[in-house]
Design a protein around this motif. Sequence first.
Motif, PDB file in Angstrom:
ATOM      1  N   MET A 240     -12.528 -21.695  23.217  1.00  0.00           N
ATOM      2  CA  MET A 240     -12.707 -22.966  22.516  1.00  0.00           C
ATOM      3  C   MET A 240     -12.872 -22.744  21.005  1.00  0.00           C
ATOM      4  O   MET A 240     -12.286 -23.463  20.193  1.00  0.00           O
ATOM      5  N   SER A 241     -13.669 -21.738  20.636  1.00  0.00           N
ATOM      6  CA  SER A 241     -13.851 -21.483  19.210  1.00  0.00           C
ATOM      7  C   SER A 241     -12.590 -20.888  18.601  1.00  0.00           C
ATOM      8  O   SER A 241     -12.251 -21.180  17.441  1.00  0.00           O
ATOM      9  N   TYR A 242     -11.861 -20.080  19.377  1.00  0.00           N
ATOM     10  CA  TYR A 242     -10.546 -19.612  18.903  1.00  0.00           C
ATOM     11  C   TYR A 242      -9.628 -20.799  18.646  1.00  0.00           C
ATOM     12  O   TYR A 242      -8.939 -20.869  17.615  1.00  0.00           O
ATOM     13  N   THR A 243      -9.620 -21.753  19.573  1.00  0.00           N
ATOM     14  CA  THR A 243      -8.796 -22.954  19.418  1.00  0.00           C
ATOM     15  C   THR A 243      -9.146 -23.679  18.128  1.00  0.00           C
ATOM     16  O   THR A 243      -8.264 -24.085  17.358  1.00  0.00           O
ATOM     17  N   ALA A 244     -10.441 -23.832  17.871  1.00  0.00           N
ATOM     18  CA  ALA A 244     -10.867 -24.512  16.649  1.00  0.00           C
ATOM     19  C   ALA A 244     -10.422 -23.749  15.411  1.00  0.00           C
ATOM     20  O   ALA A 244     -10.001 -24.350  14.414  1.00  0.00           O
ATOM     21  N   SER A 245     -10.510 -22.426  15.460  1.00  0.00           N
ATOM     22  CA  SER A 245     -10.097 -21.647  14.288  1.00  0.00           C
ATOM     23  C   SER A 245      -8.604 -21.803  14.023  1.00  0.00           C
ATOM     24  O   SER A 245      -8.170 -21.881  12.868  1.00  0.00           O
ATOM     25  N   MET A 246      -7.810 -21.900  15.080  1.00  0.00           N
ATOM     26  CA  MET A 246      -6.359 -22.050  14.902  1.00  0.00           C
ATOM     27  C   MET A 246      -5.993 -23.446  14.407  1.00  0.00           C
ATOM     28  O   MET A 246      -5.110 -23.610  13.557  1.00  0.00           O
ATOM     29  N   LEU A 247      -6.667 -24.466  14.934  1.00  0.00           N
ATOM     30  CA  LEU A 247      -6.414 -25.819  14.447  1.00  0.00           C
ATOM     31  C   LEU A 247      -6.826 -25.935  12.985  1.00  0.00           C
ATOM     32  O   LEU A 247      -6.155 -26.592  12.175  1.00  0.00           O
TER      33      LEU A 247
ATOM     34  N   CYS B 136      -4.222 -14.036  19.785  1.00  0.00           N
ATOM     35  CA  CYS B 136      -4.588 -14.877  20.932  1.00  0.00           C
ATOM     36  C   CYS B 136      -6.100 -15.028  20.983  1.00  0.00           C
ATOM     37  O   CYS B 136      -6.823 -14.489  20.139  1.00  0.00           O
ATOM     38  N   TRP B 137      -6.580 -15.742  21.989  1.00  0.00           N
ATOM     39  CA  TRP B 137      -8.015 -15.987  22.132  1.00  0.00           C
ATOM     40  C   TRP B 137      -8.823 -14.703  22.199  1.00  0.00           C
ATOM     41  O   TRP B 137      -9.984 -14.654  21.784  1.00  0.00           O
ATOM     42  N   ASP B 138      -8.229 -13.619  22.741  1.00  0.00           N
ATOM     43  CA  ASP B 138      -8.952 -12.362  22.929  1.00  0.00           C
ATOM     44  C   ASP B 138      -8.838 -11.439  21.723  1.00  0.00           C
ATOM     45  O   ASP B 138      -9.762 -10.682  21.433  1.00  0.00           O
ATOM     46  N   ASP B 139      -7.713 -11.505  21.034  1.00  0.00           N
ATOM     47  CA  ASP B 139      -7.451 -10.532  19.972  1.00  0.00           C
ATOM     48  C   ASP B 139      -6.919 -11.231  18.728  1.00  0.00           C
ATOM     49  O   ASP B 139      -5.775 -11.696  18.706  1.00  0.00           O
ATOM     50  N   VAL B 140      -7.753 -11.303  17.713  1.00  0.00           N
ATOM     51  CA  VAL B 140      -7.367 -12.033  16.494  1.00  0.00           C
ATOM     52  C   VAL B 140      -7.190 -11.094  15.302  1.00  0.00           C
ATOM     53  O   VAL B 140      -7.135 -11.551  14.159  1.00  0.00           O
TER      54      VAL B 140
ATOM     55  N   ASN C  69       2.531 -22.888  35.164  1.00  0.00           N
ATOM     56  CA  ASN C  69       2.481 -24.335  34.939  1.00  0.00           C
ATOM     57  C   ASN C  69       1.084 -24.870  34.630  1.00  0.00           C
ATOM     58  O   ASN C  69       0.887 -26.078  34.637  1.00  0.00           O
ATOM     59  N   GLU C  70       0.135 -23.961  34.345  1.00  0.00           N
ATOM     60  CA  GLU C  70      -1.159 -24.470  33.870  1.00  0.00           C
ATOM     61  C   GLU C  70      -1.048 -24.745  32.373  1.00  0.00           C
ATOM     62  O   GLU C  70      -0.120 -24.300  31.691  1.00  0.00           O
ATOM     63  N   VAL C  71      -1.995 -25.498  31.881  1.00  0.00           N
ATOM     64  CA  VAL C  71      -2.101 -25.796  30.454  1.00  0.00           C
ATOM     65  C   VAL C  71      -3.477 -25.329  30.008  1.00  0.00           C
ATOM     66  O   VAL C  71      -4.367 -25.115  30.829  1.00  0.00           O
ATOM     67  N   ALA C  72      -3.675 -25.162  28.716  1.00  0.00           N
ATOM     68  CA  ALA C  72      -4.976 -24.707  28.226  1.00  0.00           C
ATOM     69  C   ALA C  72      -5.118 -25.065  26.758  1.00  0.00           C
ATOM     70  O   ALA C  72      -4.131 -25.206  26.032  1.00  0.00           O
ATOM     71  N   THR C  73      -6.364 -25.187  26.334  1.00  0.00           N
ATOM     72  CA  THR C  73      -6.608 -25.539  24.937  1.00  0.00           C
ATOM     73  C   THR C  73      -6.099 -24.449  23.997  1.00  0.00           C
ATOM     74  O   THR C  73      -5.606 -24.749  22.908  1.00  0.00           O
ATOM     75  N   ASP C  74      -6.213 -23.191  24.407  1.00  0.00           N
ATOM     76  CA  ASP C  74      -5.711 -22.132  23.523  1.00  0.00           C
ATOM     77  C   ASP C  74      -4.185 -22.074  23.528  1.00  0.00           C
ATOM     78  O   ASP C  74      -3.578 -21.642  22.548  1.00  0.00           O
ATOM     79  N   TYR C  75      -3.520 -22.539  24.609  1.00  0.00           N
ATOM     80  CA  TYR C  75      -2.059 -22.583  24.622  1.00  0.00           C
ATOM     81  C   TYR C  75      -1.549 -23.484  23.502  1.00  0.00           C
ATOM     82  O   TYR C  75      -0.559 -23.193  22.842  1.00  0.00           O
TER      83      TYR C  75
END
Length: 714
Positions: free
Chosen positions: A86-93, A269-273, A429-435
Amino acid sequence: MKKTVCFLLLLAMLVVMALPTNMVSAAGSYNYAEALQKSIFFYEAQQAGPLPDWNRVEWRGDSTMKDDVLGGLYDAGDHVKFNLPMSYTASMLGWALYEYGDDIESSGQKVHLENNLKFILDYLVACDKGTSIVYQVGDGTRDHAWWGPVECLEKEMTRPSYTGKPTCVTAQMAAALAIGSIVLKDSTYLTHAKSLFALSDSTRSDNGYEAAKNFYNSWSGWQDELMWSAIWLHIATNDDTYLEKAESLVALQKTEDQVPDMKYTWAHCWDDVHYGAMLMLAKETGKSEYHDFVKKHLDWWSVGYNGKQIKYVGDLAWLDQWGSLRYATTEAFLANVYADSLSDTTLKDRYYGFAKKQIDYALGSSGRSYVCGFGTKPPEHPHHRTAHSSWTDQLTYPENHRHILYGALVGGPSSSGSYTDDIKDYVCNEVATDYNAGFVGILCGMYAKYGGTPVANFPAPEVKEDEFYVEGAVTGSSGNDMAFKLFLNNRSAWPARLIKDLSYRYYVDLSEGVDPSSVVVGTNYMETNMEATVSQLKPYKGDIYYIEVKYADGTNIYPGGQSEYAAELQLRITAPAGSKWDPTNDPSYKGLGTGTTPAKSTTITVYDGDTLIFGTEPDGTTPSKTSNPPKTPTVTPTKTATATPTSGSVVKGDIDGNGSFNSIDFGYMRLYLLGKQTFTERQFTAADVDSNGSANSIDFGHMRKGLLGEEFFN
């Protein structure tokens, strides 16, 4: 003249043939504005807790309101709040806004991107406990075992929260808040970013990060997140000590197998920035060693480096089976950002061309779109519980999703290029906030170059199904003795919701001259845990009477499983022997099934309290068009109380006591006004925004204006 024309045509063909194959075309291939619009909208479908007024998803409602920390995002097709992705997602947005915020303003989407970023960051602030953080809310194993809409989740399970100070999460939170402080100009975010960085730097360990390990383990360690947060804090503060810290961490990053080179053959990615951190270090310092790494990494993704290149499936750079499009579109964003900073036209065209091919593949260049609700042959069956909205706890029922999950990027094709739009395929076919995080970023970049037009009046209202109704069947008929099997259904989905005061009415016509006091109403069976009271005949109008079946707690009837979504009750109506009662003339008798085959009845009316929500009463009355609950409940003034000022400074609106007012406090105020939250003396003082000695809907209005930037009351 003909010779001249032929010569010019030949010359033009030769020029085209001479152009590099990775040159970016002069016009965009897709409507990037529409794709951006929808990709941001996806985040509103993932919002947890009390929904903000600006949430546009008509099929979402307030949810998981008992969480230790309200707000945040549900991770994917499930309902856990994992703070690392979630925090990775925020950093990318935030990074997308940092690079392209001014460019996308003309699309009308900047405000939506800012709103969604702020919503996440407010949650991260609330998770910051000073010497520790809440890094997860929800049990992944229990959550994944249930397939229903999130608004009903708390009927199925309690949600634990997990606290610690794993550096991978604290540092990623620091990075997100640092970027947010820049693009949203919020000093509170910067304060928390600094303190979280200090905690991260002093801890330098992921010890205690246990609850998420089976879902989001920190495979890369903490080094990359710490470097990522350091470079963004440098950019946010212009303090060179953060830059020095970031550069000191370069040597600690993961390396390639059996060689000392920094790892370049994976993805941001979420694991490796560390890939993004190195890119920003290159831009901030101009040092050749940082630029060399970024070019090595992006070349591996595009044209190859030193004989090595990522696998390609058609035009798609394919890295891994889990979220192949997530990696490709995120790398497209990095390539686009880096190309923006270059003067070397060869490299610029190479990286721009790579970026465009990856985003175009996601949008449909292979012949199908991989984005829900966008383009040709988009996915219609993403692995997502609330969008599917099963009322039976089955991912196979109903056959089709009840909602369109606009803008969600699905995982993508397998290594062979195969893809099936199947809800059961949680790999492809899953979706995710980091995707969607890097995906939003590259769409911002594409709009900046090519423009486009967002969809007007988006989203269009969905066609709603009946949500609450009674199915019934006649099970016995003997003279003046009638038996019925009735099922009260809650198949709600706009949004899925719980109603405490559920009831329904069965109408009887006694125009044959039967004395209503002589008719006996009873039950042959009532489902366990579905306690209801069944009335005797009540007058309606004229010779029409009704039986009211009222459930003690209608929230036990909810779209959460095959035994939960409907409550069975067997009703019995007995008139005196020899009377002329004709039950087939009764308004509610019409359309009923027989035996074991119940039918949906439109003449057995359903109520939320005293409000008709389904069916047609005998006089033709039907539900009001506004009977569905509004996104934000109507707030009525509550009983006021006199507050005694507390010692010390209380920030107006800061109900949770974290030092600032944000959407989390707004949610607590809503719960207070609905009678679901009590306040301490300090909280009451904070909630009394206008300082008139009461906390009521007027203060709620001030808070709403504060969140929208229309009022400043601190």
